[in-house]
Design a protein around this motif. Structure first.
Motif, PDB file in Angstrom:
ATOM      1  N   SER A  17       0.823  -1.214   0.000  1.00 24.92           N
ATOM      2  CA  SER A  17       0.000   0.000   0.000  1.00 24.92           C
ATOM      3  C   SER A  17       0.856   1.263   0.000  1.00 24.92           C
ATOM      4  O   SER A  17       0.565   2.222  -0.719  1.00 24.92           O
ATOM      5  CB  SER A  17      -0.966   0.006   1.192  1.00 24.92           C
ATOM      6  OG  SER A  17      -0.255   0.036   2.400  1.00 24.92           O
ATOM      7  N   SER A  18       1.918   1.284   0.764  1.00 24.13           N
ATOM      8  CA  SER A  18       2.753   2.479   0.866  1.00 24.13           C
ATOM      9  C   SER A  18       3.524   2.766  -0.414  1.00 24.13           C
ATOM     10  O   SER A  18       3.570   3.900  -0.880  1.00 24.13           O
ATOM     11  CB  SER A  18       3.747   2.330   2.015  1.00 24.13           C
ATOM     12  OG  SER A  18       3.078   2.209   3.240  1.00 24.13           O
ATOM     13  N   GLN A  20       2.942   1.740  -3.507  1.00 24.55           N
ATOM     14  CA  GLN A  20       2.051   2.083  -4.621  1.00 24.55           C
ATOM     15  C   GLN A  20       1.641   3.543  -4.565  1.00 24.55           C
ATOM     16  O   GLN A  20       1.464   4.185  -5.599  1.00 24.55           O
ATOM     17  CB  GLN A  20       0.822   1.185  -4.616  1.00 24.55           C
ATOM     18  CG  GLN A  20       1.113  -0.221  -5.037  1.00 24.55           C
ATOM     19  CD  GLN A  20      -0.089  -1.145  -4.892  1.00 24.55           C
ATOM     20  OE1 GLN A  20      -1.206  -0.704  -4.652  1.00 24.55           O
ATOM     21  NE2 GLN A  20       0.147  -2.429  -5.017  1.00 24.55           N
ATOM     22  N   ALA A  21       1.493   4.075  -3.365  1.00 26.31           N
ATOM     23  CA  ALA A  21       1.110   5.480  -3.205  1.00 26.31           C
ATOM     24  C   ALA A  21       2.263   6.425  -3.533  1.00 26.31           C
ATOM     25  O   ALA A  21       2.027   7.580  -3.880  1.00 26.31           O
ATOM     26  CB  ALA A  21       0.617   5.724  -1.779  1.00 26.31           C
ATOM     27  N   LEU A  22       3.490   5.933  -3.439  1.00 23.77           N
ATOM     28  CA  LEU A  22       4.652   6.786  -3.677  1.00 23.77           C
ATOM     29  C   LEU A  22       5.027   6.909  -5.149  1.00 23.77           C
ATOM     30  O   LEU A  22       5.512   7.948  -5.584  1.00 23.77           O
ATOM     31  CB  LEU A  22       5.863   6.252  -2.907  1.00 23.77           C
ATOM     32  CG  LEU A  22       5.807   6.387  -1.395  1.00 23.77           C
ATOM     33  CD1 LEU A  22       6.966   5.640  -0.752  1.00 23.77           C
ATOM     34  CD2 LEU A  22       5.854   7.862  -1.001  1.00 23.77           C
ATOM     35  N   ASP A  23       4.848   5.832  -5.910  1.00 20.76           N
ATOM     36  CA  ASP A  23       5.332   5.830  -7.296  1.00 20.76           C
ATOM     37  C   ASP A  23       4.558   4.795  -8.098  1.00 20.76           C
ATOM     38  O   ASP A  23       4.385   3.666  -7.644  1.00 20.76           O
ATOM     39  CB  ASP A  23       6.826   5.491  -7.310  1.00 20.76           C
ATOM     40  CG  ASP A  23       7.485   5.631  -8.661  1.00 20.76           C
ATOM     41  OD1 ASP A  23       6.782   5.789  -9.670  1.00 20.76           O
ATOM     42  OD2 ASP A  23       8.726   5.582  -8.701  1.00 20.76           O
ATOM     43  N   SER A  24       4.109   5.176  -9.287  1.00 21.43           N
ATOM     44  CA  SER A  24       3.356   4.236 -10.123  1.00 21.43           C
ATOM     45  C   SER A  24       4.240   3.085 -10.614  1.00 21.43           C
ATOM     46  O   SER A  24       3.757   1.993 -10.878  1.00 21.43           O
ATOM     47  CB  SER A  24       2.716   4.960 -11.308  1.00 21.43           C
ATOM     48  OG  SER A  24       3.720   5.548 -12.114  1.00 21.43           O
ATOM     49  N   TRP A  26       6.533   1.588  -8.798  1.00 19.54           N
ATOM     50  CA  TRP A  26       7.145   1.270  -7.521  1.00 19.54           C
ATOM     51  C   TRP A  26       7.918  -0.049  -7.525  1.00 19.54           C
ATOM     52  O   TRP A  26       8.930  -0.173  -6.841  1.00 19.54           O
ATOM     53  CB  TRP A  26       6.094   1.251  -6.410  1.00 19.54           C
ATOM     54  CG  TRP A  26       5.090   0.156  -6.547  1.00 19.54           C
ATOM     55  CD1 TRP A  26       3.915   0.218  -7.222  1.00 19.54           C
ATOM     56  CD2 TRP A  26       5.176  -1.152  -5.993  1.00 19.54           C
ATOM     57  NE1 TRP A  26       3.261  -0.980  -7.136  1.00 19.54           N
ATOM     58  CE2 TRP A  26       4.022  -1.841  -6.382  1.00 19.54           C
ATOM     59  CE3 TRP A  26       6.114  -1.811  -5.215  1.00 19.54           C
ATOM     60  CZ2 TRP A  26       3.778  -3.161  -6.015  1.00 19.54           C
ATOM     61  CZ3 TRP A  26       5.876  -3.124  -4.851  1.00 19.54           C
ATOM     62  CH2 TRP A  26       4.710  -3.788  -5.254  1.00 19.54           C
ATOM     63  N   GLN A  73       4.668   9.898   4.421  1.00 23.69           N
ATOM     64  CA  GLN A  73       3.490   9.907   3.551  1.00 23.69           C
ATOM     65  C   GLN A  73       2.345  10.616   4.238  1.00 23.69           C
ATOM     66  O   GLN A  73       2.166  10.540   5.441  1.00 23.69           O
ATOM     67  CB  GLN A  73       3.032   8.482   3.235  1.00 23.69           C
ATOM     68  CG  GLN A  73       3.665   7.893   2.031  1.00 23.69           C
ATOM     69  CD  GLN A  73       3.128   6.511   1.752  1.00 23.69           C
ATOM     70  OE1 GLN A  73       2.780   5.768   2.651  1.00 23.69           O
ATOM     71  NE2 GLN A  73       3.048   6.179   0.491  1.00 23.69           N
ATOM     72  N   GLU A  74       1.556  11.291   3.443  1.00 21.62           N
ATOM     73  CA  GLU A  74       0.377  11.963   4.005  1.00 21.62           C
ATOM     74  C   GLU A  74      -0.851  11.156   3.747  1.00 21.62           C
ATOM     75  O   GLU A  74      -0.988  10.431   2.843  1.00 21.62           O
ATOM     76  CB  GLU A  74       0.223  13.337   3.382  1.00 21.62           C
ATOM     77  CG  GLU A  74       1.344  14.250   3.808  1.00 21.62           C
ATOM     78  CD  GLU A  74       1.185  15.648   3.240  1.00 21.62           C
ATOM     79  OE1 GLU A  74       0.148  15.954   2.637  1.00 21.62           O
ATOM     80  OE2 GLU A  74       2.119  16.424   3.418  1.00 21.62           O
TER      81      GLU A  74
END
Length: 74
Positions: A17-18, A20-24, A26, A73-74
């Protein structure tokens, strides 16, 4: 050994989950590129995004190498 298995499962969930949220992209930039040569040699033979097939040492390395971005991460 049950605790290590549980840790492995929970770390896979967190990283999936983390990251994937940072970079497409990833899997390549935040997972494969952070592994040691031996870990990467194994991981490139896996299907893309197969965090659940990595051992605990590889997962911990990915978490460590990306910790700053994961923690902020926000």
């Amino acid at each position: 050994m049950e605790i290590l298995s549980l840790l492995n499962q929970q770390l896979v969930k967190l990283l999936a989950s983390s990251l994937q949220a940072l970079d497409s992209d990833w899997w390549t930039s935040l997972a494969l590129d952070k592994l040691t040569y031996q870990q990467r040699s194994f991981a490139v033979s896996l299907p893309a995004q197969a965090l659940d097939r990595l051992d605990l040492a590889a997962l911990l390395r990915i978490a460590d190498q990306n910790w700053y971005d994961i923690a902020n991460q926000e």
